[in-house]
Every structure is written in C-alpha cells, then in structure tokens.
Design a protein around this motif. Structure first.
Motif, PDB file in Angstrom:
ATOM      1  N   UNK A 117      18.923  -6.009 -40.591  1.00 43.19           N
ATOM      2  CA  UNK A 117      19.689  -4.896 -41.173  1.00 43.19           C
ATOM      3  C   UNK A 117      21.071  -4.779 -40.507  1.00 43.19           C
ATOM      4  N   UNK A 118      21.107  -4.954 -39.181  1.00 45.82           N
ATOM      5  CA  UNK A 118      22.397  -4.891 -38.470  1.00 45.82           C
ATOM      6  C   UNK A 118      23.348  -5.962 -39.006  1.00 45.82           C
ATOM      7  N   UNK A 120      23.278  -7.355 -41.977  1.00 46.07           N
ATOM      8  CA  UNK A 120      23.698  -6.967 -43.332  1.00 46.07           C
ATOM      9  C   UNK A 120      24.827  -5.936 -43.274  1.00 46.07           C
ATOM     10  N   UNK A 121      24.751  -5.053 -42.263  1.00 47.40           N
ATOM     11  CA  UNK A 121      25.782  -4.019 -42.119  1.00 47.40           C
ATOM     12  C   UNK A 121      27.073  -4.581 -41.527  1.00 47.40           C
ATOM     13  N   UNK A 122      27.049  -5.870 -41.163  1.00 50.61           N
ATOM     14  CA  UNK A 122      28.271  -6.512 -40.665  1.00 50.61           C
ATOM     15  C   UNK A 122      28.545  -6.327 -39.191  1.00 50.61           C
ATOM     16  N   UNK A 123      27.537  -5.924 -38.436  1.00 49.05           N
ATOM     17  CA  UNK A 123      27.760  -5.738 -36.992  1.00 49.05           C
ATOM     18  C   UNK A 123      27.999  -7.097 -36.324  1.00 49.05           C
ATOM     19  N   UNK A 124      29.103  -7.216 -35.582  1.00 48.19           N
ATOM     20  CA  UNK A 124      29.339  -8.478 -34.876  1.00 48.19           C
ATOM     21  C   UNK A 124      28.473  -8.595 -33.619  1.00 48.19           C
ATOM     22  N   UNK A 125      28.425  -9.792 -33.070  1.00 50.30           N
ATOM     23  CA  UNK A 125      27.738  -9.990 -31.786  1.00 50.30           C
ATOM     24  C   UNK A 125      28.691 -10.690 -30.829  1.00 50.30           C
TER      25      UNK A 125
END
Lengths: 171, 327
Positions: A117-118, A120-125
């Motif tokens: 889900x993260x 999909x929400x576009x959260x970078x790493x």
C-alpha cells in the motif's frame, strides 16, 4: 493506579482494554485477546516479528502501549486470512516456501501487506533513485522496505519472490 | 518497566503545566522512550500522551514549511513539498530506522531521541548521562561509536539521529510552547547541547516545554545531499553522516551549508567551513582545507579513531558530488 477503559477495533471486532497502562499492544493482542498469531521476538523494535497494521500503517506492536490505541483499527495476521481462505500474500508465502521455522512469518506478511500500500501511495525509500518518481518495487526496493523484518532462517530470497508475485498478480 | 500514571491531557497547555509541576515525560510515537522504559533507563512516574493533540499537519509558513510535532517521519519524508523542496530532509529520514519505526516516530520525538551509547543502555554500568556523578564507562571502555568532536571528560556519547542532521543543514527552527503559555523559537542548531558538565541534558528543553513543530526556511537553491556511512546497508545507525546544501555560481561555490552526524553529542555544524568554501573553485585541496577545519581538535578515544579519516573522506565525497569538482 487509575483504571483506563479503552476500546480498540481488532480485525473488525471490538475489544475493551482496562489493564495496567504498561501493557504493550503486543501483549494485549496475545494475552488478553488470544490473538497469538502476532509474535514476540526481541520486544525492542529490532526484529519486526510483532508487526501489525494500525489505521493502515505497519508498526512494531511491542513498542506501543495498548492504552494509546483507543479508537484505533488494528489488523493482525488473523485478520488477513484464515487457513481455509488464505490472503494472496499468505498463499504466495506457502507457494514460494518463504519461511523455515515460520516464527517471523506473521510479521513479514503484515509488513508486506502494508508495504504494498505504501508503494501504491508513492512513498519513496532509501534506495529510490528519484524521490518524485513512481515507485517500482524491484528486488532491491523490497529488501530495503522489508529491512525491519528479520528472518533468522534467512528465507529472504523466497520472501522477496512471494511479495513480487503478489504484487504482479495485483496489478 | 516501572509503573507510571498514564495521562491523556485535555490540552497542550494543561500538559505543559502539569509536566512542569509534577514531572514525567511526554509521549508521542514512543519508539525510543518505551524501549528505554523497558530497560528502566527511563523511569518516568507519569506519561502525558500527546497523540491526540492537533500537531500532525504540514503546512506552509511564509515561504517555508511548518512540520507539526506529531508528523510521523514517514509522512514527512513522503510529503510532496518536502520531497520537492527539501530532498535532503526526505533522504535523511529515509536513511534511518525502518518503515515500521518511522510510521510511529514523530518529528519532535526524533529530535529528542537519546544516545545509543551502550553504557547508557546498560544499567549495571556507570553513566553520567543516565545517573549524573557515577562516571563515564565509555571514556576508557569500548567507544567505537562515540564522539570525536565536542566531548567532555563526563560524556563522549553521540546524538544518533539522521533527520536532525538535515535540519541543521537547512537551518530549521524549533517551535516550543512553554508552561507559561508563551512560545519561543530556537534555531535547531542551538537545540541540542554539548555534554560539558551536564551530560544528562541532551537539549535546551526546560520542564514544561513542549515542541509544537519545526519550521523550515524558504527552499534553498542548489544541490541537496545526505550521505550516511554505516555498517549495514539498511537499519543501522550512522558512523558518519553528512548533510549538504550547496549552491554554485558558475565554477565557484556560492554557498555551502553542511552538517555532520554521529561525530558529537549533537549534529555538528561549523560555520567556519561554510565561510571557507564560499567563493572557492571546488578542488580536493579546498575540500581538504574544509576537512581540516572540521577535524581540528578531533579526538581518538581508543576505538573511534577511524571516524577521523572516515569523516574527511565522506565530506570530500559529498563535496565532489555536490559541486562536480575535485579528484
């Protein structure tokens, strides 16, 4: 010590908490709710075996007090699937033999569920080349995003395969 | 864990007043505090749970951005405005801990996180930070992760975090509500303390002070980088880290703002380095002069001497990448 009455929604059911405020969310789940799928490993936020999903976000349930979760919606491994009706990630873990002893597996699966889900929400790493780009879950990205879940049997490569397959099936 | 009273305050003002009067700790994410309470390194008699206070917003402030105290580390790092205008902050946050921890860890809590000195964690050992006056076990013990700059004979612990290092490079400001109801603004570079004779004090917060947010100045021009050197490629504390905001003017460095992690009791900022770099054509010779300033007075306590050349090399690498010069 003042009694503290709190209400938590766990896997869709309501549970009341009125115990010692020292009780971690992890101990409340296992001891008071009988939800023993969530595992206690290090109890210090280092291993990830206690990972649960709170209001859609994965957290270490050992480093959180039950009393602080009044009104929160919590999903544990028991809420993701059952032996007769496995979630896609659970089925993929079985298919890819993504464990040996299985102790870390509930935490791995809860973590991976929220991780998808993260992404999909576009959260970078940390390993994302571009902070603004669309997130492409490569093996390297999955390893980084799952680094909070340790597997002492080192089934990592199969865990990554199980997650990749679940992700591709969901696209 | 020692017993404590759990208090969910009606208002921030009430929490500030009660905490000033009775003592105790504010809790938000709890990822550091609860860990220390389990080990009985921290033994507060009461916890004020601030999680329901309205401080979880990121909003414009002038031409800058205000990060509420309760904004989680992940929410901050993933915010489109932070990613676009303050990438050094996103990068620093993403270099720390794990996704699970960063979902709980907050902006204010992260600023206040405590050292990872193993003697601070070990209640069987003397530690001036944990129990003032008992002595420093690290000084003549195993001190591989310890400070090379700004330490005292009372304490050689380091501040362990990443986020704050970026905030130092960005010259952010910490917004504090006082028990009196007043507010004060502390430049983040003045927020953490050096150990001196009072290593038990990590920062300048007084009883009853509550951090309500961190204000970022207008977005800086130029390149922003965060470089973290550690023993594992994920989920490990820094041995050395460098946050850099560098603006070029043609072939010359117009402006460079630099902060360093894991070298001292606070993120390290030395304005002399910035004065030295401004106006220079980038070269390894210039970068070495910058490193000379940084490491002037650096001390090797027995096991941490490797940090001295490591800090030099990391700084030079960051300056090469930021300016395109050197080597």
């Amino acid at each position: 010590m003042p009694q503290t009455n709190r209400s938590l929604t766990i896997n869709g059911d309501t549970y009341e908490f009125s115990g010692d405020p020292r009780t971690s969310l992890l101990d409340f789940l296992r001891r008071d709710c009988g939800l023993t799928g969530t595992k206690k490993g290090c109890d210090h936020g280092q291993c990830g075996s206690c990972t649960v999903i709170v209001n859609g976000q994965r957290i270490n349930s050992c480093l959180s007090l039950a009393v602080m979760h009044d009104g929160d919606a919590i999903t544990t491994i028991e809420g993701l699937g059952t032996p007769d009706d496995l979630s896609p990630l659970q089925a993929a873990f079985v298919k890819h033999d993504a464990y040996q002893c299985g102790y870390c597996t509930p935490g791995q699966i809860c973590s991976a569920q929220a991780m998808l889900e993260e992404a999909k929400a576009g959260w970078p790493s940390f390993v994302s080349d571009d902070l603004d780009g669309e997130v492409k879950l490569t093996r390297e990205e999955i390893s980084e995003r799952m680094s909070g879940n340790i597997c002492r049997c080192a089934a990592y490569s199969n865990i990554v395969e199980a997650i990749l397959e679940t992700m591709e099936a969901g696209e | 864990m020692k017993p404590f009273d759990y208090i969910r305050p009606e208002s921030l003002e009430y929490a500030a007043q009660q905490q000033q009067r009775d003592g105790g700790r504010f809790i938000a994410g709890g990822t550091n505090l609860l860990d220390l309470m389990k080990l009985e390194v921290e033994t507060p008699e009461r916890l004020f749970d601030l999680n329901r206070m309205p401080m979880a917003q990121i909003e414009p402030e002038g031409e800058g951005l205000r990060i509420g105290a309760l904004v989680s580390n992940n929410a901050c790092a993933a915010d489109p405005r932070v990613r676009r205008d303050y990438p050094v902050l996103s990068r620093a946050i993403l270099a720390g801990a794990t996704f699970q921890l960063r979902n709980r860890a907050t902006t204010a809590g992260n600023l206040c996180q405590r050292t990872r000195c193993y003697y601070f964690y070990n209640t069987a050992m003397p530690c001036n930070k944990r129990e003032p006056g008992t002595g420093c076990s690290a000084l003549n013990g195993i001190n591989r992760i310890h400070a090379i700059l700004g330490a005292s004979d009372q304490c050689i612990a380091t501040y362990p975090g990443d986020m704050a290092v970026a905030l130092y490079a960005l010259d952010a400001t910490v917004e504090i509500l006082q028990a009196s109801g007043g507010r004060r603004h502390v430049p983040v570079r003045d927020f953490h303390r050096l150990p001196g004779d009072e290593p038990e004090k990590d920062n300048v917060l007084e009883p009853g002070d509550v951090i309500t947010g961190v204000v970022l100045p207008p977005p800086p021009q130029g390149v922003q980088l965060y470089r973290k050197v550690r023993e594992r490629s994920s989920y490990a504390f820094a041995l050395v880290s460098v946050a850099a905001v560098v603006r070029m003017d043609g072939e010359r460095i117009a402006e460079a703002s630099l902060a360093f992690g894991a070298l001292a009791h606070k993120p390290w900022h030395d304005p002399r380095i910035e004065t030295l770099l401004a106006g220079e054509v980038p070269s390894d010779a210039v970068f070495d002069k910058a490193a000379d300033l940084l490491l002037e007075g650096a001390e090797d306590y027995g096991h941490n001497g490797y940090k001295i050349p490591l800090a030099r090399r990391t700084l030079k690498e960051v300056l090469r990448n930021a300016t395109g010069g050197g080597q």
